[in-house]
Design a protein around this motif. Sequence first.
Motif, PDB file in Angstrom:
ATOM      1  N   VAL A 102       0.742  -1.080   0.093  1.00 56.50           N
ATOM      2  CA  VAL A 102       0.098   0.040  -0.096  1.00 56.50           C
ATOM      3  C   VAL A 102       0.767   1.107   0.086  1.00 56.50           C
ATOM      4  O   VAL A 102       1.727   1.426   0.686  1.00 56.50           O
ATOM      5  CB  VAL A 102      -1.033   0.046   1.137  1.00 56.50           C
ATOM      6  N   GLY A 103       0.646   2.392  -0.940  1.00 53.94           N
ATOM      7  CA  GLY A 103       1.106   3.484  -0.714  1.00 53.94           C
ATOM      8  C   GLY A 103       2.485   3.655  -1.553  1.00 53.94           C
ATOM      9  O   GLY A 103       3.091   2.591  -2.327  1.00 53.94           O
ATOM     10  N   ALA A 104       3.257   4.929  -1.168  1.00 53.80           N
ATOM     11  CA  ALA A 104       4.445   5.237  -1.871  1.00 53.80           C
ATOM     12  C   ALA A 104       5.439   4.092  -1.414  1.00 53.80           C
ATOM     13  O   ALA A 104       6.526   3.993  -2.358  1.00 53.80           O
ATOM     14  CB  ALA A 104       4.755   6.476  -1.468  1.00 53.80           C
ATOM     15  N   ALA A 105       5.336   3.288  -0.380  1.00 61.25           N
ATOM     16  CA  ALA A 105       6.301   2.221  -0.117  1.00 61.25           C
ATOM     17  C   ALA A 105       6.510   1.234  -1.213  1.00 61.25           C
ATOM     18  O   ALA A 105       7.564   0.560  -1.069  1.00 61.25           O
ATOM     19  CB  ALA A 105       5.804   1.579   1.223  1.00 61.25           C
ATOM     20  N   GLY A 106       5.568   1.137  -2.061  1.00 61.86           N
ATOM     21  CA  GLY A 106       5.804   0.048  -3.162  1.00 61.86           C
ATOM     22  C   GLY A 106       6.363   0.779  -4.154  1.00 61.86           C
ATOM     23  O   GLY A 106       6.607  -0.053  -5.350  1.00 61.86           O
ATOM     24  N   ASP A 274     -15.811  -8.951  -4.810  1.00 65.27           N
ATOM     25  CA  ASP A 274     -14.593  -9.764  -4.402  1.00 65.27           C
ATOM     26  C   ASP A 274     -13.269  -9.742  -5.176  1.00 65.27           C
ATOM     27  O   ASP A 274     -13.462 -10.002  -6.442  1.00 65.27           O
ATOM     28  CB  ASP A 274     -15.124 -11.167  -4.435  1.00 65.27           C
ATOM     29  N   MET A 275     -12.466  -9.295  -4.667  1.00 66.00           N
ATOM     30  CA  MET A 275     -11.184  -8.826  -5.317  1.00 66.00           C
ATOM     31  C   MET A 275     -10.556 -10.252  -5.966  1.00 66.00           C
ATOM     32  O   MET A 275      -9.760  -9.988  -6.992  1.00 66.00           O
ATOM     33  CB  MET A 275     -10.005  -8.220  -4.481  1.00 66.00           C
ATOM     34  N   ARG A 276     -11.001 -11.301  -5.633  1.00 63.98           N
ATOM     35  CA  ARG A 276     -10.391 -12.599  -6.328  1.00 63.98           C
ATOM     36  C   ARG A 276     -10.923 -12.459  -7.892  1.00 63.98           C
ATOM     37  O   ARG A 276     -10.234 -13.233  -8.766  1.00 63.98           O
ATOM     38  CB  ARG A 276     -10.793 -13.749  -5.725  1.00 63.98           C
TER      39      ARG A 276
HETATM   40  P1  NAD Z   1      -3.149  -3.631   3.233  1.00 63.06           P
HETATM   41  O1  NAD Z   1      -2.982  -2.644   4.154  1.00 63.06           O
HETATM   42  O2  NAD Z   1      -4.422  -4.549   3.559  1.00 63.06           O
HETATM   43  O3  NAD Z   1      -1.961  -4.550   2.829  1.00 63.06           O
HETATM   44  C1  NAD Z   1      -0.776  -3.811   2.802  1.00 63.06           C
HETATM   45  C2  NAD Z   1       0.376  -4.602   2.452  1.00 63.06           C
HETATM   46  O4  NAD Z   1       1.635  -4.033   2.239  1.00 63.06           O
HETATM   47  C3  NAD Z   1       0.654  -5.534   3.754  1.00 63.06           C
HETATM   48  O5  NAD Z   1       1.280  -6.751   3.184  1.00 63.06           O
HETATM   49  C4  NAD Z   1       1.980  -4.754   4.188  1.00 63.06           C
HETATM   50  O6  NAD Z   1       2.745  -5.569   5.102  1.00 63.06           O
HETATM   51  C5  NAD Z   1       2.581  -4.311   3.276  1.00 63.06           C
HETATM   52  N1  NAD Z   1       3.098  -2.887   3.619  1.00 63.06           N
HETATM   53  C6  NAD Z   1       2.834  -1.846   4.097  1.00 63.06           C
HETATM   54  N2  NAD Z   1       3.811  -1.040   4.263  1.00 63.06           N
HETATM   55  C7  NAD Z   1       4.676  -1.418   3.696  1.00 63.06           C
HETATM   56  C8  NAD Z   1       6.189  -0.847   3.728  1.00 63.06           C
HETATM   57  N3  NAD Z   1       6.563   0.196   4.063  1.00 63.06           N
HETATM   58  N4  NAD Z   1       7.044  -1.712   2.980  1.00 63.06           N
HETATM   59  C9  NAD Z   1       6.731  -2.882   2.562  1.00 63.06           C
HETATM   60  N5  NAD Z   1       5.579  -3.534   2.690  1.00 63.06           N
HETATM   61  C10 NAD Z   1       4.862  -2.665   3.388  1.00 63.06           C
HETATM   62  O7  NAD Z   1      -3.694  -3.070   1.910  1.00 63.06           O
HETATM   63  P2  NAD Z   1      -4.597  -3.625   0.576  1.00 63.06           P
HETATM   64  O8  NAD Z   1      -6.019  -3.360   0.929  1.00 63.06           O
HETATM   65  O9  NAD Z   1      -4.249  -5.025   0.515  1.00 63.06           O
HETATM   66  O10 NAD Z   1      -4.092  -2.654  -0.633  1.00 63.06           O
HETATM   67  C11 NAD Z   1      -2.930  -2.895  -1.233  1.00 63.06           C
HETATM   68  C12 NAD Z   1      -3.074  -2.085  -2.495  1.00 63.06           C
HETATM   69  O11 NAD Z   1      -4.026  -2.684  -3.311  1.00 63.06           O
HETATM   70  C13 NAD Z   1      -3.308  -0.725  -2.109  1.00 63.06           C
HETATM   71  O12 NAD Z   1      -2.344   0.214  -2.894  1.00 63.06           O
HETATM   72  C14 NAD Z   1      -4.781  -0.256  -2.439  1.00 63.06           C
HETATM   73  O13 NAD Z   1      -5.070   0.989  -3.033  1.00 63.06           O
HETATM   74  C15 NAD Z   1      -4.666  -1.145  -3.659  1.00 63.06           C
HETATM   75  N6  NAD Z   1      -6.256  -1.916  -4.094  1.00 63.06           N
HETATM   76  C16 NAD Z   1      -6.787  -2.801  -2.630  1.00 63.06           C
HETATM   77  C17 NAD Z   1      -8.171  -3.185  -3.003  1.00 63.06           C
HETATM   78  C18 NAD Z   1      -8.815  -4.120  -1.717  1.00 63.06           C
HETATM   79  O14 NAD Z   1      -9.742  -4.391  -2.017  1.00 63.06           O
HETATM   80  N7  NAD Z   1      -8.084  -4.222  -0.678  1.00 63.06           N
HETATM   81  C19 NAD Z   1      -8.812  -2.749  -4.152  1.00 63.06           C
HETATM   82  C20 NAD Z   1      -8.036  -2.102  -5.075  1.00 63.06           C
HETATM   83  C21 NAD Z   1      -6.755  -1.742  -4.978  1.00 63.06           C
END
Ligand code: NAD
Length: 397
Positions: A102-106, A274-276
């Motif tokens: 999630v976020g800029a960390a990626g 469902d994101m799957r």
């Molecule tokens: P989440 O918070 O459930 O999971 C985030 C993951 O990133 C975790 O595995 C965490 O350990 C890892 N992470 C967090 N900070 C980190 C860092 N600094 N360094 C390394 N790894 C780190 O988030 P999510 O809901 O699964 O969303 C993930 C991405 O997918 C986001 O960008 C979100 O916008 C996008 N997204 C999610 C959904 C959804 O249904 N959850 C739908 C569409 C898009």
Amino acid sequence: MERITVLGATGSIGVSTLDVLARHPERYQVYALTASTSWQQLAEQVRAHRPRFAVLSDATAAQALREALADADCDTEVLAGEQALVDVAAAGEVDTVMAAIVGAAGLLPTFAAVESGKKVLLANKEVLVMAGGLFMAEARRSGAQILPIDSEHNAIFQCLPLQKALAAGCELAELGVRKILLTASGGPFRSTPVAELAGVTPVQACAHPNWDMGQKISVDSATMMNKGLELIEACWLFNCTPDDIEVLIHPQSVIHSMVEYVDGSVLAQLGNPDMRTPIAHALGWPERVASGVPALDMVAAARLDFSAPDYERFPCLLLAEQAASMGLTAPAVLNAANEVAVAAFLQGDLAFTDIAEVNKRVLLAAQLTEPVDLDVVQLADAKARQHARRLIDAGLV
Ligand code: NAD
Ligand code: MG
């Protein structure tokens, strides 16, 4: 066997990805699983999927994982730090990378996957918002295939003609597309009186009516910043401008987005929230593989409603549209301010309605530059974070 690295394996998208992968052991092999600190959950995932590597960005958590796996019957190597995330995303043995941090960390690990020409399943929308031009240019150079996981973008991808999917870079108009209809549920506060929004709590904001997601994206859905980020994401993925996209509130989240053609046809992709489904679509593409998602019951769904978004209720959506038109580093600045503001809201240090206020002040004050490389983007991100923190710490909003 397709070898896969899952970045952000312990998150909502990561868990759904592993669920789909486990349904097709003859087709997919997990190469690496990564997380930030959640070593207990990662240990469970390692025992179940037996990857070659497990990476935690946090070194203390990585040591705890090593100890937890000492008696496990698997030869998974545990690594720590951001460079290790980059390494498992770019490794020669890897075919496919799920980018779900999630976020800029990626930013760096996801860019590394694109740079090394992988099939990249992109959930981490923030990195495209920050540096979409650099990502798309790098994908063209390396031959990486970027497949959208965000349900709306995955729906649009499915509704666009195949040639668009195969030859990214052509104009939507050349394909007879008139516009993209980007649907939004409107989140938990779609009909809450606007005067009550200042007092809503993180628990209320994270209780999304249709989707079960991570905290950050849940808050973004409540402010509709998520739809704003998705608008910018769509502009990069589908080579178009905000004028080509109409945001439409559709509270049931049954239609995941639509594409309108010049002949008046409107194609939609429907499914259970469902994101799957988008994950399985992108994993299997261009084939189809089972996802575990039950069939959509149209009779139970019964009705589909639509309305236009209300900018007074959702100022973050307007800010994102403005950042998209401003271009340069404006989207990166807005994204950084928003990450800081959302974290502060989740910690109880900022009112819900002040998320938009912080975002607006930081965006309007920023000196924008051309995002010529990732260093420029990261600098803009760092300055915007500093500014947002100053505003919040000093109580200036
Ligand atoms: P989440 O918070 O459930 O999971 C985030 C993951 O990133 C975790 O595995 C965490 O350990 C890892 N992470 C967090 N900070 C980190 C860092 N600094 N360094 C390394 N790894 C780190 O988030 P999510 O809901 O699964 O969303 C993930 C991405 O997918 C986001 O960008 C979100 O916008 C996008 N997204 C999610 C959904 C959804 O249904 N959850 C739908 C569409 C898009
Ligand atoms: Mg989405």
